[in-house]
Design a protein around this motif. Sequence first.
Motif, PDB file in Angstrom:
ATOM      1  N   ASP A 185       1.050  -1.206  -0.260  1.00 24.22           N
ATOM      2  CA  ASP A 185       0.195  -0.088  -0.314  1.00 24.22           C
ATOM      3  C   ASP A 185       0.657   0.977   0.019  1.00 24.22           C
ATOM      4  N   ILE A 186       2.152   0.887   0.553  1.00 25.26           N
ATOM      5  CA  ILE A 186       2.697   2.042   0.683  1.00 25.26           C
ATOM      6  C   ILE A 186       4.028   2.458  -0.389  1.00 25.26           C
ATOM      7  N   LEU A 187       3.993   1.754  -1.536  1.00 22.62           N
ATOM      8  CA  LEU A 187       4.800   1.805  -2.614  1.00 22.62           C
ATOM      9  C   LEU A 187       3.539   2.449  -3.429  1.00 22.62           C
ATOM     10  N   ALA A 188       1.805   1.013  -3.258  1.00 22.35           N
ATOM     11  CA  ALA A 188       1.172   1.968  -4.452  1.00 22.35           C
ATOM     12  C   ALA A 188       0.719   3.488  -4.902  1.00 22.35           C
ATOM     13  N   GLU A 189       1.375   4.006  -2.934  1.00 23.92           N
ATOM     14  CA  GLU A 189       0.452   5.844  -2.810  1.00 23.92           C
ATOM     15  C   GLU A 189       2.197   6.445  -3.376  1.00 23.92           C
ATOM     16  N   ILE A 190       3.219   5.727  -3.264  1.00 18.81           N
ATOM     17  CA  ILE A 190       4.403   6.443  -3.299  1.00 18.81           C
ATOM     18  C   ILE A 190       4.625   6.602  -5.321  1.00 18.81           C
ATOM     19  N   GLU A 191       4.501   5.932  -5.664  1.00 16.58           N
ATOM     20  CA  GLU A 191       3.917   5.310  -7.101  1.00 16.58           C
ATOM     21  C   GLU A 191       2.459   6.194  -7.750  1.00 16.58           C
ATOM     22  N   ALA A 192       2.028   6.146  -7.008  1.00 18.18           N
ATOM     23  CA  ALA A 192       0.568   7.885  -7.459  1.00 18.18           C
ATOM     24  C   ALA A 192       0.822   9.537  -7.308  1.00 18.18           C
ATOM     25  N   LEU A 193       1.987   9.362  -6.262  1.00 24.44           N
ATOM     26  CA  LEU A 193       2.751  10.463  -6.459  1.00 24.44           C
ATOM     27  C   LEU A 193       3.297  10.475  -7.476  1.00 24.44           C
ATOM     28  N   VAL A 194       4.334   9.966  -6.779  1.00 27.43           N
ATOM     29  CA  VAL A 194       5.314  10.056  -8.646  1.00 27.43           C
ATOM     30  C   VAL A 194       4.647  10.371  -9.795  1.00 27.43           C
ATOM     31  N   ASP A 195       3.789   9.460 -10.432  1.00 28.60           N
ATOM     32  CA  ASP A 195       2.596  10.096 -11.927  1.00 28.60           C
ATOM     33  C   ASP A 195       2.361  11.000 -11.585  1.00 28.60           C
ATOM     34  N   GLU A 196       1.700  11.494 -10.385  1.00 24.69           N
ATOM     35  CA  GLU A 196       1.200  12.802 -10.212  1.00 24.69           C
ATOM     36  C   GLU A 196       2.250  14.020 -10.584  1.00 24.69           C
ATOM     37  N   GLY A 197       2.968  13.796 -10.530  1.00 27.27           N
ATOM     38  CA  GLY A 197       4.406  14.548 -10.340  1.00 27.27           C
ATOM     39  C   GLY A 197       5.244  15.069  -9.746  1.00 27.27           C
ATOM     40  N   VAL A 198       4.963  14.310  -8.247  1.00 28.85           N
ATOM     41  CA  VAL A 198       5.900  14.039  -7.177  1.00 28.85           C
ATOM     42  C   VAL A 198       7.245  13.654  -6.767  1.00 28.85           C
ATOM     43  N   SER A 199       8.874  14.592  -7.122  1.00 25.81           N
ATOM     44  CA  SER A 199       9.983  13.562  -7.464  1.00 25.81           C
ATOM     45  C   SER A 199      10.792  13.072  -5.946  1.00 25.81           C
ATOM     46  N   GLU A 200       9.801  14.133  -4.622  1.00 31.62           N
ATOM     47  CA  GLU A 200      10.518  13.602  -3.522  1.00 31.62           C
ATOM     48  C   GLU A 200       9.363  13.589  -2.440  1.00 31.62           C
ATOM     49  N   ILE A 201       9.720  12.158  -1.849  1.00 28.92           N
ATOM     50  CA  ILE A 201       9.021  11.505  -0.850  1.00 28.92           C
ATOM     51  C   ILE A 201       9.315  11.306   0.872  1.00 28.92           C
ATOM     52  N   THR A 202       8.601  12.269   1.469  1.00 26.91           N
ATOM     53  CA  THR A 202       9.292  11.402   2.824  1.00 26.91           C
ATOM     54  C   THR A 202       8.032  10.769   3.608  1.00 26.91           C
ATOM     55  N   LEU A 203       8.987   9.930   4.399  1.00 24.59           N
ATOM     56  CA  LEU A 203       8.118   8.824   4.887  1.00 24.59           C
ATOM     57  C   LEU A 203       8.100   9.142   6.293  1.00 24.59           C
ATOM     58  N   LEU A 204       7.246   9.340   6.711  1.00 20.92           N
ATOM     59  CA  LEU A 204       6.524   9.295   7.840  1.00 20.92           C
ATOM     60  C   LEU A 204       6.170   8.618   9.097  1.00 20.92           C
ATOM     61  N   GLY A 205       6.506   8.448  10.330  1.00 26.38           N
ATOM     62  CA  GLY A 205       6.233   7.853  11.479  1.00 26.38           C
ATOM     63  C   GLY A 205       6.729   8.766  12.604  1.00 26.38           C
TER      64      GLY A 205
END
Length: 499
Positions: A185-205
């Motif tokens: 689920d995490i990787l699917a969310e990241i891939e969807a964000l990248v498809d929207e143009g996001v190039s940097e993500i911060t994993l949060l916990g």
Amino acid sequence: MDVQAPKSYEIRTYGCQMNVHDSERLSGLLEDAGYVRAPEGSDGDADVVVFNTCAVRENADNRLYGNLGRLAPRKASRPGMQIAVGGCLAQKDRDTIVKKAPWVDVVFGTHNIGKLPVLLERARVQEEAQVEIAESLEAFPSTLPTRRESAYAAWVSISVGCNNTCTFCIVPALRGKEKDRRTGDILAEIEALVDEGVSEITLLGQNVNAYGSDIGDREAFSKLLRACGQIEGLERVRFTSPHPRDFTDDVIAAMAETPNVMPQLHMPLQSGSDPVLKAMRRSYRQERYLGIIEKVRAAIPHAAITTDIIVGFPGETEEDFEQTLHVVREARFAQAFTFQYSKRPGTPAATMEDQIPKQVVQARYERLVALQEEISWEENKKQVGRTLELMVAEGEGRKDGATHRLSGRAADNRLVHFTKPDQEVRPGDVVTVEITYAAPHHLLAEGAVLDVRRTRAGDAWEKRTAEKAAKPAGVMLGLPKIGAPAPLPVATGSGCGCD
């Protein structure tokens, strides 16, 4: 036909990165329900004002009730206006909020933020306050709509809650035990964000590198980092905040061997004294902490390491404080969140004996800040002459307009102000510069930009900006800034201090 204008909302956010990200979700929920954002700086002049609260500071409740009090006359003079209070303080105080501020319409907790639109409507129809506090997580928050504040960078929650029992922190009691998301689920969310143009993500916990404890895999976090390295188009991966107890060699190896995991580490220290760490119920000691720093520097020589430090914890002696200064000198942090201990109501530390006098805490704090400023400046001076790639940022250079500069973040998250080039550069684009000057909290690149790389993230920012401009006046409105996945601040104070 009289068409009713959409209702406006404003969100005021206090506390840590988890609250910032929750506010993005609250924005998404309200916009899905038909609300529009109130103009930036509206200061309570909205149909719905939401307070997303933090409970870890001693005066957090006073701050909330002061702000609620200032809104009371405005609400009385504005029929239909609603006020909602959520977050950690709402989870803790529950019915107390409505008793102290009976003009509040909705109180909701950390586990049921998805209920906000329903609770607002119920309060409107029934004409009475709605207080709903869930005792456990109803649905993982990442399944909720999210109104991200950045086109090119995004938070991605991998877990909620915390299994630690630090004596200064009330967050585990309010956020609950750790609950991990499925890796897929995490990787699917990241891939969807990248498809929207996001190039940097911060994993949060709350304790990000403990990821896997809920699913029984001690190496789950390092595997997740490596999996992020396989996502095409994802240029930068960061994470916050880890705990030294769970920081294992496989994570260091994954950081070093995964090109898009950035050479940056925020590693909370809290104290350099073993007796104080024991009193804090921190499960590591000075030797273990410095050993982690040594391993990280060996594997990632240019890593910038930042930290959290509490000054004046109950029982802290001058010798204890000197041990903290020793660790600061040895670790040579790029930056530090340094803050004075304050009682968190409901925590064991709040009732401990040997509370340190304010003047002693202040004097120690000033010594620590002075030492860290000196080290930060020395570490930044080592960057002079280096050629760095920066991701262009939006709104990080307060004086950029006057100085004709732009700002960006290096791979290690250092803030760099650079000369504005002749060609167009958009937030999310990448520039190459040479560092010419260092200050304690930022770098300057005063020469010509060496290279500009237009990116899909820049395209996404440009598209979003055009869409905002195309919307009719009164529909696309601003929002008090609740933050993109921002760099760790250099100012004092570490948000919730729950790491």
